[in-house]
Design a protein around this motif. Structure first.
Motif, PDB file in Angstrom:
ATOM      1  N   VAL A 175       0.850  -1.185   0.000  1.00  0.00           N
ATOM      2  CA  VAL A 175       0.000   0.000   0.000  1.00  0.00           C
ATOM      3  C   VAL A 175       0.890   1.240   0.000  1.00  0.00           C
ATOM      4  CG1 VAL A 175      -1.723   1.308   1.288  1.00  0.00           C
ATOM      5  CG2 VAL A 175      -1.864  -1.197   1.182  1.00  0.00           C
ATOM      6  N   CYS A 176       0.706   2.094  -0.973  1.00  0.00           N
ATOM      7  CA  CYS A 176       1.551   3.277  -1.132  1.00  0.00           C
ATOM      8  C   CYS A 176       0.935   4.456  -0.387  1.00  0.00           C
ATOM      9  CB  CYS A 176       1.724   3.617  -2.609  1.00  0.00           C
ATOM     10  SG  CYS A 176       2.757   5.082  -2.869  1.00  0.00           S
ATOM     11  N   ALA A 177       1.492   4.763   0.779  1.00  0.00           N
ATOM     12  CA  ALA A 177       0.996   5.888   1.573  1.00  0.00           C
ATOM     13  C   ALA A 177       1.251   7.216   0.868  1.00  0.00           C
ATOM     14  CB  ALA A 177       1.645   5.885   2.954  1.00  0.00           C
ATOM     15  N   GLU A 178       2.346   7.310   0.134  1.00  0.00           N
ATOM     16  CA  GLU A 178       2.677   8.565  -0.541  1.00  0.00           C
ATOM     17  C   GLU A 178       1.569   8.979  -1.500  1.00  0.00           C
ATOM     18  OE1 GLU A 178       4.588  11.077  -3.773  1.00  0.00           O
ATOM     19  OE2 GLU A 178       3.332   9.276  -3.826  1.00  0.00           O
ATOM     20  N   ARG A 179       1.118   8.062  -2.369  1.00  0.00           N
ATOM     21  CA  ARG A 179       0.052   8.401  -3.322  1.00  0.00           C
ATOM     22  C   ARG A 179      -1.278   8.599  -2.599  1.00  0.00           C
ATOM     23  NH1 ARG A 179       0.816  11.372  -7.072  1.00  0.00           N
ATOM     24  NH2 ARG A 179       2.543  11.847  -5.707  1.00  0.00           N
ATOM     25  N   ALA A 180      -1.571   7.759  -1.618  1.00  0.00           N
ATOM     26  CA  ALA A 180      -2.826   7.896  -0.873  1.00  0.00           C
ATOM     27  C   ALA A 180      -2.896   9.253  -0.195  1.00  0.00           C
ATOM     28  CB  ALA A 180      -2.939   6.777   0.156  1.00  0.00           C
ATOM     29  N   ASN A 181      -1.809   9.649   0.465  1.00  0.00           N
ATOM     30  CA  ASN A 181      -1.793  10.919   1.187  1.00  0.00           C
ATOM     31  C   ASN A 181      -1.908  12.112   0.240  1.00  0.00           C
ATOM     32  OD1 ASN A 181      -1.361   9.416   3.496  1.00  0.00           O
ATOM     33  ND2 ASN A 181       0.766  10.050   3.772  1.00  0.00           N
ATOM     34  N   ARG A 182      -1.257  12.028  -0.897  1.00  0.00           N
ATOM     35  CA  ARG A 182      -1.208  13.188  -1.797  1.00  0.00           C
ATOM     36  C   ARG A 182      -2.460  13.339  -2.650  1.00  0.00           C
ATOM     37  NH1 ARG A 182       4.674  15.233  -3.666  1.00  0.00           N
ATOM     38  NH2 ARG A 182       5.796  14.915  -1.717  1.00  0.00           N
ATOM     39  N   GLU A 183      -3.411  12.442  -2.504  1.00  0.00           N
ATOM     40  CA  GLU A 183      -4.699  12.663  -3.159  1.00  0.00           C
ATOM     41  C   GLU A 183      -5.343  13.955  -2.662  1.00  0.00           C
ATOM     42  OE1 GLU A 183      -7.356   9.371  -2.940  1.00  0.00           O
ATOM     43  OE2 GLU A 183      -6.000   8.023  -3.987  1.00  0.00           O
ATOM     44  N   GLU A 184      -4.973  14.370  -1.453  1.00  0.00           N
ATOM     45  CA  GLU A 184      -5.546  15.595  -0.879  1.00  0.00           C
ATOM     46  C   GLU A 184      -4.728  16.836  -1.210  1.00  0.00           C
ATOM     47  OE1 GLU A 184      -8.045  15.318   2.687  1.00  0.00           O
ATOM     48  OE2 GLU A 184      -6.615  13.781   3.305  1.00  0.00           O
ATOM     49  N   GLY A 185      -3.785  16.713  -2.113  1.00  0.00           N
ATOM     50  CA  GLY A 185      -3.047  17.889  -2.547  1.00  0.00           C
ATOM     51  C   GLY A 185      -1.573  17.635  -2.749  1.00  0.00           C
ATOM     52  N   GLU A 186      -1.017  18.224  -3.797  1.00  0.00           N
ATOM     53  CA  GLU A 186       0.407  18.112  -4.087  1.00  0.00           C
ATOM     54  C   GLU A 186       1.188  19.321  -3.573  1.00  0.00           C
ATOM     55  OE1 GLU A 186       2.152  15.703  -5.363  1.00  0.00           O
ATOM     56  OE2 GLU A 186       0.653  14.333  -6.205  1.00  0.00           O
ATOM     57  N   GLU A 187       0.515  20.185  -2.829  1.00  0.00           N
ATOM     58  CA  GLU A 187       1.170  21.352  -2.243  1.00  0.00           C
ATOM     59  C   GLU A 187       1.366  21.141  -0.752  1.00  0.00           C
ATOM     60  OE1 GLU A 187       2.387  23.986  -3.896  1.00  0.00           O
ATOM     61  OE2 GLU A 187       1.751  22.951  -5.739  1.00  0.00           O
ATOM     62  N   PHE A 188       2.521  21.568  -0.241  1.00  0.00           N
ATOM     63  CA  PHE A 188       2.830  21.489   1.190  1.00  0.00           C
ATOM     64  C   PHE A 188       2.304  22.759   1.855  1.00  0.00           C
ATOM     65  CE2 PHE A 188       5.847  22.246   4.749  1.00  0.00           C
ATOM     66  CZ  PHE A 188       5.599  21.096   5.476  1.00  0.00           C
ATOM     67  N   ASP A 189       1.288  22.612   2.720  1.00  0.00           N
ATOM     68  CA  ASP A 189       0.617  23.774   3.304  1.00  0.00           C
ATOM     69  C   ASP A 189       0.153  23.434   4.719  1.00  0.00           C
ATOM     70  OD1 ASP A 189      -0.894  25.962   3.985  1.00  0.00           O
ATOM     71  OD2 ASP A 189      -2.247  25.859   2.269  1.00  0.00           O
ATOM     72  N   ILE A 190       0.787  24.022   5.725  1.00  0.00           N
ATOM     73  CA  ILE A 190       0.455  23.697   7.123  1.00  0.00           C
ATOM     74  C   ILE A 190      -0.828  24.370   7.589  1.00  0.00           C
ATOM     75  CG2 ILE A 190       2.877  23.299   7.678  1.00  0.00           C
ATOM     76  CD1 ILE A 190       2.853  25.957   9.222  1.00  0.00           C
ATOM     77  N   THR A 191      -1.424  25.215   6.750  1.00  0.00           N
ATOM     78  CA  THR A 191      -2.692  25.845   7.124  1.00  0.00           C
ATOM     79  C   THR A 191      -3.887  25.118   6.526  1.00  0.00           C
ATOM     80  OG1 THR A 191      -2.776  27.362   5.224  1.00  0.00           O
ATOM     81  CG2 THR A 191      -1.530  28.078   7.182  1.00  0.00           C
ATOM     82  N   ALA A 192      -3.646  24.199   5.616  1.00  0.00           N
ATOM     83  CA  ALA A 192      -4.754  23.523   4.915  1.00  0.00           C
ATOM     84  C   ALA A 192      -5.470  22.555   5.841  1.00  0.00           C
ATOM     85  CB  ALA A 192      -4.228  22.796   3.690  1.00  0.00           C
ATOM     86  N   GLU A 193      -6.766  22.494   5.684  1.00  0.00           N
ATOM     87  CA  GLU A 193      -7.571  21.514   6.420  1.00  0.00           C
ATOM     88  C   GLU A 193      -7.752  20.290   5.529  1.00  0.00           C
ATOM     89  OE1 GLU A 193     -11.176  22.985   8.055  1.00  0.00           O
ATOM     90  OE2 GLU A 193     -10.240  24.746   8.980  1.00  0.00           O
TER      91      GLU A 193
END
Length: 401
Positions: A313-331
């Motif tokens: 199971v690829c956590a990298e692709r699963a996690n990045r479905e919610e965005g390819e930008e690094f943003d600590i303010t994003a919900e």
């Protein structure tokens, strides 16, 4: 229903030596664009969140530690014993029993009790007046080893040995290490086992306020852990709680060095640290591929996987479905899959989060203008995806003096 073996799948080689940094992310994105499933060297590779959650949560799946040991001909001995006893390789009633007995030792409240020690270690490792360092050997590597030693109740002078042992024992999940460095992994497992058994004997005679004493006293409806179970659980904590946090903290600083606006924001608003840790875990998971094996035939999305089939199971692709930008303010809607999901969700997640929060809170105001100051040397992605060298520079700060 289509058999998985009959599919014409794109190939993704997670053992490729150049699969690090942006090459790794780009290659994964290109493969995922072709569909949710790919073929890897030893397994199928699952490339989206919904399917990843399905396989991680399915009771028809198990961690293939014993199968990997067979594949790489791990002989009888302490390493093989540790693989057999590792809590991630336990299922059903035995797994539920162990989690019930040790769960109270890994709650958020238990992790919070260690925060003052974490702050003290960071203060000890910080060099006043410095404006550059190789972050990995100077802070990222010793910090979690010191923390785990304090939580366990191990002597501080043993920290270098604990780190070295943990580094090699954790390589039981790394296919390249099992191919090339198996004797070193076996040696570390044997030495670590002997050390922990001796330490537990001391704690049994003279309990203290530490994890070793807590495990020895753990009881649930009259059930107790055996001494050998305690040894292997402590080995799990050491092996799983040092290299992992070291790697995730190193990636965090590398990410923030590449996103200076986010670093400045965190320094100005330390209340964002919880969300910042979540974003680091989401954007650069140090467990990129989590393996599971089918203990019976499994069907998903019209595909049938036979018993014995392994999926990663690829956590990298699963996690990045919610965005390819690094943003600590994003919900973000979903929790990262970095710590897994289901019954084998990482036992030490609360402690790891606390360590990362304390480190980022401490470092952000002391390292303004953070930037990478030379080549970053990455480790491989087959097991724990770490960074071996991270040269950093920053501007002077009143807090850093």
């Amino acid at each position: 229903m289509t058999e998985a073996a009959d599919l014409d799948l794109p190939v993704f080689d997670y053992s490729a030596p150049d699969l690090v940094g942006e090459v790794y992310h780009r290659r994964l994105a290109e493969t995922a664009a072709k569909g949710w499933l790919a073929q890897g060297p030893f397994s199928y590779v699952v490339l989206d969140r919904e399917a990843g959650e399905f396989f991680l949560r399915s009771r028809a799946m198990a961690f293939p530690g014993r199968e990997i040991a067979e594949l790489f001909a791990v002989p009888d001995g302490r390493l093989r014993e540790h693989i057999d006893a590792n809590i991630i390789n336990q299922n059903g009633e035995r797994h539920r029993r162990l989690r019930a007995l040790i769960g109270p030792a890994f709650t958020p409240r238990a992790a919070n009790r260690a925060r003052p020690a974490m702050r003290a270690f960071l203060d000890e490792l910080w060099k006043p007046g410095a404006t550059s360092c190789d972050f990995v050997p100077e802070i990222a590597r010793p910090y979690p080893a010191l923390t785990i030693a304090a939580v366990l109740g191990a002597p501080k002078q043993d920290v270098p040995r604990l780190h070295e042992w943990a580094h090699w024992v954790q390589r039981q999940f790394d296919i390249r290490a099992l191919s090339e460095d198996l004797p070193l992994v076996e040696k570390a497992a044997a030495e670590m086992h002997e050390y922990v058994a001796d330490l537990l004997a001391v704690r049994r005679a003279a309990p203290e306020d530490d994890l070793l004493s807590t495990l020895l006293a753990a009881e649930d409806e009259g059930d107790r852990l055996t001494l050998e179970e305690c040894v292997h659980l402590v080995l799990n904590v050491m092996g799983g709680g040092i290299d992992t946090t070291q790697a995730q903290l190193s990636h965090a600083l590398n990410l923030f060095a590449g996103h200076p606006d986010q670093w400045a924001l965190l320094a100005a608003e330390p209340g964002l640290v919880g969300r910042a840790v979540d974003e680091v875990l989401r954007f650069e998971p140090i467990t990129p591929f989590t393996a599971r094996i089918c203990v019976e035939p499994v069907e998903h999305r019209g595909v049938r996987f036979p018993a014995g089939a392994i999926v990663a199971v690829c956590a990298e692709r699963a996690n990045r479905e919610e965005g390819e930008e690094f943003d600590i303010t994003a919900e973000r809607e979903h929790r990262p899959l970095t710590f897994g999901a289901g019954v084998h969700y990482c036992l030490g997640a609360n402690l790891a989060r606390a360590e990362l929060e304390e480190a980022l809170t401490f470092l952000a105001p002391r390292m303004p203008g953070l930037a990478v100051d030379g080549p970053v040397r990455f480790g491989g992605v087959e097991g724990i995806y770490g960074i071996e060298s991270l040269p950093l520079t920053w501007s002077p700060s009143p807090l850093g003096s």
